[in-house]
Design a protein around this motif. Structure first.
Motif, PDB file in Angstrom:
ATOM      1  N   ASN A 190       0.826  -1.212   0.000  1.00 62.43           N
ATOM      2  CA  ASN A 190       0.000   0.000   0.000  1.00 62.43           C
ATOM      3  C   ASN A 190       0.857   1.257   0.000  1.00 62.43           C
ATOM      4  O   ASN A 190       0.494   2.269  -0.611  1.00 62.43           O
ATOM      5  N   ALA A 191       2.007   1.210   0.680  1.00 59.11           N
ATOM      6  CA  ALA A 191       2.933   2.335   0.674  1.00 59.11           C
ATOM      7  C   ALA A 191       3.457   2.581  -0.738  1.00 59.11           C
ATOM      8  O   ALA A 191       3.582   3.729  -1.182  1.00 59.11           O
ATOM      9  N   GLN A 192       3.759   1.519  -1.465  1.00 58.18           N
ATOM     10  CA  GLN A 192       4.247   1.660  -2.832  1.00 58.18           C
ATOM     11  C   GLN A 192       3.181   2.263  -3.740  1.00 58.18           C
ATOM     12  O   GLN A 192       3.481   3.096  -4.598  1.00 58.18           O
ATOM     13  N   LEU A 219      -8.598   8.039  -8.407  1.00 58.77           N
ATOM     14  CA  LEU A 219      -9.301   7.578  -7.216  1.00 58.77           C
ATOM     15  C   LEU A 219     -10.767   7.239  -7.487  1.00 58.77           C
ATOM     16  O   LEU A 219     -11.327   6.342  -6.852  1.00 58.77           O
ATOM     17  N   PHE A 220     -11.394   7.949  -8.463  1.00 57.87           N
ATOM     18  CA  PHE A 220     -12.847   7.835  -8.601  1.00 57.87           C
ATOM     19  C   PHE A 220     -13.354   7.543 -10.009  1.00 57.87           C
ATOM     20  O   PHE A 220     -14.552   7.602 -10.253  1.00 57.87           O
ATOM     21  N   LYS A 221     -12.469   7.217 -10.942  1.00 59.89           N
ATOM     22  CA  LYS A 221     -12.927   6.998 -12.318  1.00 59.89           C
ATOM     23  C   LYS A 221     -13.887   5.815 -12.432  1.00 59.89           C
ATOM     24  O   LYS A 221     -14.767   5.803 -13.299  1.00 59.89           O
ATOM     25  N   ASP A 222     -13.751   4.822 -11.554  1.00 60.88           N
ATOM     26  CA  ASP A 222     -14.631   3.657 -11.625  1.00 60.88           C
ATOM     27  C   ASP A 222     -16.083   4.005 -11.323  1.00 60.88           C
ATOM     28  O   ASP A 222     -16.983   3.202 -11.598  1.00 60.88           O
ATOM     29  N   TYR A 223     -16.299   5.194 -10.761  1.00 57.23           N
ATOM     30  CA  TYR A 223     -17.658   5.616 -10.412  1.00 57.23           C
ATOM     31  C   TYR A 223     -18.211   6.648 -11.403  1.00 57.23           C
ATOM     32  O   TYR A 223     -19.265   7.237 -11.154  1.00 57.23           O
ATOM     33  N   GLY A 224     -17.505   6.841 -12.515  1.00 56.21           N
ATOM     34  CA  GLY A 224     -18.004   7.741 -13.556  1.00 56.21           C
ATOM     35  C   GLY A 224     -17.886   9.220 -13.243  1.00 56.21           C
ATOM     36  O   GLY A 224     -18.570  10.052 -13.855  1.00 56.21           O
ATOM     37  N   LEU A 225     -16.999   9.590 -12.317  1.00 51.88           N
ATOM     38  CA  LEU A 225     -16.856  10.996 -11.928  1.00 51.88           C
ATOM     39  C   LEU A 225     -16.375  11.850 -13.095  1.00 51.88           C
ATOM     40  O   LEU A 225     -15.448  11.480 -13.813  1.00 51.88           O
ATOM     41  N   ILE A 226     -17.016  13.017 -13.274  1.00 54.24           N
ATOM     42  CA  ILE A 226     -16.579  14.020 -14.241  1.00 54.24           C
ATOM     43  C   ILE A 226     -15.886  15.154 -13.481  1.00 54.24           C
ATOM     44  O   ILE A 226     -16.420  15.657 -12.490  1.00 54.24           O
ATOM     45  N   ALA A 501      -4.218   9.059   2.973  1.00 52.87           N
ATOM     46  CA  ALA A 501      -3.087   8.141   2.876  1.00 52.87           C
ATOM     47  C   ALA A 501      -2.892   7.337   4.154  1.00 52.87           C
ATOM     48  O   ALA A 501      -2.461   6.172   4.113  1.00 52.87           O
ATOM     49  N   GLU A 502      -3.208   7.922   5.318  1.00 48.62           N
ATOM     50  CA  GLU A 502      -3.043   7.188   6.570  1.00 48.62           C
ATOM     51  C   GLU A 502      -3.910   5.938   6.597  1.00 48.62           C
ATOM     52  O   GLU A 502      -3.483   4.869   7.036  1.00 48.62           O
ATOM     53  N   PHE A 503      -5.130   6.059   6.109  1.00 49.74           N
ATOM     54  CA  PHE A 503      -6.037   4.910   6.128  1.00 49.74           C
ATOM     55  C   PHE A 503      -5.791   3.999   4.932  1.00 49.74           C
ATOM     56  O   PHE A 503      -5.983   2.780   5.044  1.00 49.74           O
ATOM     57  N   GLU A 506      -3.243   1.412   5.691  1.00 47.38           N
ATOM     58  CA  GLU A 506      -3.702   0.265   6.482  1.00 47.38           C
ATOM     59  C   GLU A 506      -4.717  -0.597   5.735  1.00 47.38           C
ATOM     60  O   GLU A 506      -4.659  -1.827   5.795  1.00 47.38           O
ATOM     61  N   PHE A 507      -5.642   0.059   4.990  1.00 49.69           N
ATOM     62  CA  PHE A 507      -6.764  -0.695   4.413  1.00 49.69           C
ATOM     63  C   PHE A 507      -6.693  -0.836   2.894  1.00 49.69           C
ATOM     64  O   PHE A 507      -7.477  -1.575   2.309  1.00 49.69           O
ATOM     65  N   GLY A 508      -5.765  -0.119   2.258  1.00 52.59           N
ATOM     66  CA  GLY A 508      -5.516  -0.304   0.838  1.00 52.59           C
ATOM     67  C   GLY A 508      -6.705  -0.028  -0.055  1.00 52.59           C
ATOM     68  O   GLY A 508      -7.527   0.861   0.210  1.00 52.59           O
ATOM     69  N   GLU A 509      -6.830  -0.813  -1.119  1.00 50.79           N
ATOM     70  CA  GLU A 509      -7.826  -0.555  -2.152  1.00 50.79           C
ATOM     71  C   GLU A 509      -9.253  -0.780  -1.667  1.00 50.79           C
ATOM     72  O   GLU A 509     -10.212  -0.426  -2.368  1.00 50.79           O
ATOM     73  N   ASP A 510      -9.435  -1.311  -0.484  1.00 50.82           N
ATOM     74  CA  ASP A 510     -10.786  -1.477   0.074  1.00 50.82           C
ATOM     75  C   ASP A 510     -11.331  -0.177   0.661  1.00 50.82           C
ATOM     76  O   ASP A 510     -12.547  -0.063   0.893  1.00 50.82           O
ATOM     77  N   LEU A 511     -10.463   0.800   0.910  1.00 54.21           N
ATOM     78  CA  LEU A 511     -10.873   1.995   1.638  1.00 54.21           C
ATOM     79  C   LEU A 511     -12.024   2.728   0.954  1.00 54.21           C
ATOM     80  O   LEU A 511     -13.086   2.949   1.556  1.00 54.21           O
ATOM     81  N   ILE A 512     -11.841   3.148  -0.300  1.00 54.79           N
ATOM     82  CA  ILE A 512     -12.873   3.948  -0.970  1.00 54.79           C
ATOM     83  C   ILE A 512     -14.148   3.138  -1.197  1.00 54.79           C
ATOM     84  O   ILE A 512     -15.261   3.638  -0.907  1.00 54.79           O
TER      85      ILE A 512
END
Length: 531
Positions: A190-192, A219-226, A501-503, A506-512
């Protein structure tokens, strides 16, 4: 993932204005248009559809295709870009400064709020497309507000001289910031990811606007953000009629001043002070206020002096040189977007409440206003620690001194509440007042002085006893302080200080995805998420 909710008013962190708005207080109803609900937002779409022209859609679509031409984005975002050209497409918008590496956590919560509201509306109304938008505040010039983020109790800061619109700033110098950041990250997977994300964001893009678009898109392209950059000549050309009225009539100053006076009469503070002309002039890396002196328009701290005809010609030929300030930016946004709802923090909504009559005067539909989701993230470890210490969720939000005092009173093996003694003392002095009244009225002053002295003495004794118990129970107090400091850094809301980044570490790609699943934009309460 467990979640808990708390009324905003009970947190102690939200203004009376915002709490009264959430309660739909009658006194505030004239300051907004429609309160946020699914039905009201669908009604807002009917109104906005009548206002938003085909030409505006074409210009918006064309400008965004140009802005995205070098951005590798998702199929969902590309589909939403195309949908914006269609008459049945509407946006839900939030805005934010170009904070270094997103800045505080609430950057995420704003965007997740628009994503989730669009999802909810799309499920309820299949006749329209609802598209999440992040408006980049590229024209702001408050560099000191955005040039850092907090990570593990330390400030990661970009030190450089800066002026003008921040979106145009070169990213030069951020390689050194990356090296400092990497030194704190460690070497985990996750640091990398975080290191690579920072590098690809800031070292592979020449200016802050392009860098921030890349970061938000990743961070948010998978949700269709413009992602929209308003500092665009094509978009600003749509706004020129309103800029012209601002220059010639100073209309925002008149209307906003009137509405602000109505707010302050109700006891709510002014959030933003209107100027006679609420516009900046941008040129050659400088953004300064436009001021009218007699019949001449001058630009503060710049050698620019224009007559009325000259400034109107400048507006016609170079609309990109005219930049709205904090009060006019909402109007600019609502003119160029098919927008239904603005989602923002308490401070942002406070200045929107100053604007409704101005919008009515210039004939632009006033959007629905929604308070963004506010969130406290705590780990399972924090939850268990609070449980073992017997700290309820509402008590965790108390100011630290009050939290400690309440806890000490609750766990002490002796009574640290002299309320009974105060009542007894006051009863004795009531009898003395009666005696004084029947003998010598002048004696009442001496009785009063003695009552005040003895009540104060009780207060002092109670405080000393409380301090003594704090020392005796110091281990318990310290564990309580450590817990609250962990989840309320700097004794303030976590979302206003801590970087994502702090979370992520610890939680990686599951965070968002976990946050997207947890947050309900129309829920109307503060959310506590346990990861």
């Amino acid at each position: 993932m467990p979640t808990d909710c708390l009324p905003y008013r009970e947190t102690g962190y939200f203004s009376k204005l915002i709490c009264d708005y959430l309660d739909q207080n009658d006194a505030l109803k004239s300051f907004y248009h429609r309160f946020p609900s699914v039905d009201n937002l669908i009604a807002q779409a009917d109104e906005k559809g009548d206002f938003f022209s085909t030409l505006s859609r074409k210009r918006l679509h064309s400008a965004l295709l140009e802005q995205y031409k070098n951005t590798d984005t998702s199929a969902e975002t590309l589909l939403n870009l195309e949908r914006l050209a269609e008459e049945n497409s509407f946006t839900i918008t939030t805005g934010h400064q170009l904070n270094l590496f997103t800045g505080p956590l609430y950057f995420l919560y704003k965007i997740i709020s628009v994503i989730n509201l669009c999802k909810e509306l799309s499920e309820k109304d299949e006749t329209r497309h609802y598209i999440p938008v992040y408006w980049m505040a590229t024209e702001d010039h408050d560099f000191d507000e955005i040039n850092y983020f907090n990570f593990q109790g330390k400030k990661v800061q970009w030190n450089r001289e800066a002026s003008g619109a921040v979106g145009e700033l070169s990213t030069q110098g951020l390689a050194e910031v990356l090296e400092l950041f990497k030194a704190q990250l460690g070497s985990s997977k996750n640091a990398q990811f975080l290191s690579d994300l920072f590098e690809n964001t800031y070292l592979n893009h020449n200016n802050l606007a392009d860098a921030t678009r890349y970061l938000a898109n990743e961070l948010f392209k998978d949700y269709g953000l413009i992602i929209v950059d308003g500092n665009d000549a094509g978009l600003k050309s749509l706004f020129t009629p309103y800029v012209k009225r601002e220059l010639l009539e100073e209309i925002s100053h008149k209307k906003v001043t009137e509405q602000t006076a109505q707010l302050t009469e109700l006891g709510y503070p002014e959030q933003v002070h209107p100027r006679e002309i609420n516009l900046f002039y941008i040129k050659d890396g400088i953004r300064e206020r436009i001021i009218k002196m007699d019949d001449v328009y001058v630009v503060n701290d710049m050698d620019v002096r224009l007559s009325e005809s000259e400034i109107l010609s400048e507006l016609e030929n170079h609309p990109e040189r005219f930049s709205p300030n904090a009060l006019l930016r909402p109007l600019f946004q609502e003119v160029i977007l098919p927008n239904l709802c603005y989602i923002g923090g308490g401070g942002e909504l406070a200045y929107w409440f100053q604007l409704k009559t101005y919008f009515e005067e210039v004939g632009v539909p006033f959007p629905t206003l929604l308070l963004r989701n506010s969130v406290l993230i705590r780990t399972e470890k924090h939850r268990k620690k609070a449980e073992s210490l017997g700290v309820s969720l509402p008590n965790l939000f108390l100011k630290q001194n009050e939290l400690i005092n309440r806890k000490i009173r609750a766990i002490s093996n002796i009574e640290i509440d002299f309320s009974e003694q105060r009542s007894f003392l006051k009863e004795q002095f009531r009898a003395l007042y009666l005696i004084a009244g029947e003998t010598d009225a002048s004696f009442k002053g001496a009785v009063k002085a003695q009552e005040v002295k003895q009540l104060k003495g009780l207060d002092n004794l109670e405080s000393r006893l409380l301090r003594a118990q704090k020392r005796k129970l110091s281990d318990h107090v310290q564990r309580l302080v450590d817990l609250q400091n962990d989840v309320f850094p700097m004794q303030s809301l976590q979302e206003r200080n801590t970087n994502f980044a702090e979370f992520y570490l610890e939680f990686g790609e599951d965070l968002i995805p976990e946050l997207v699943n947890a947050l309900e934009p129309l829920g109307g309460e503060f959310t506590v998420v346990t990861l």
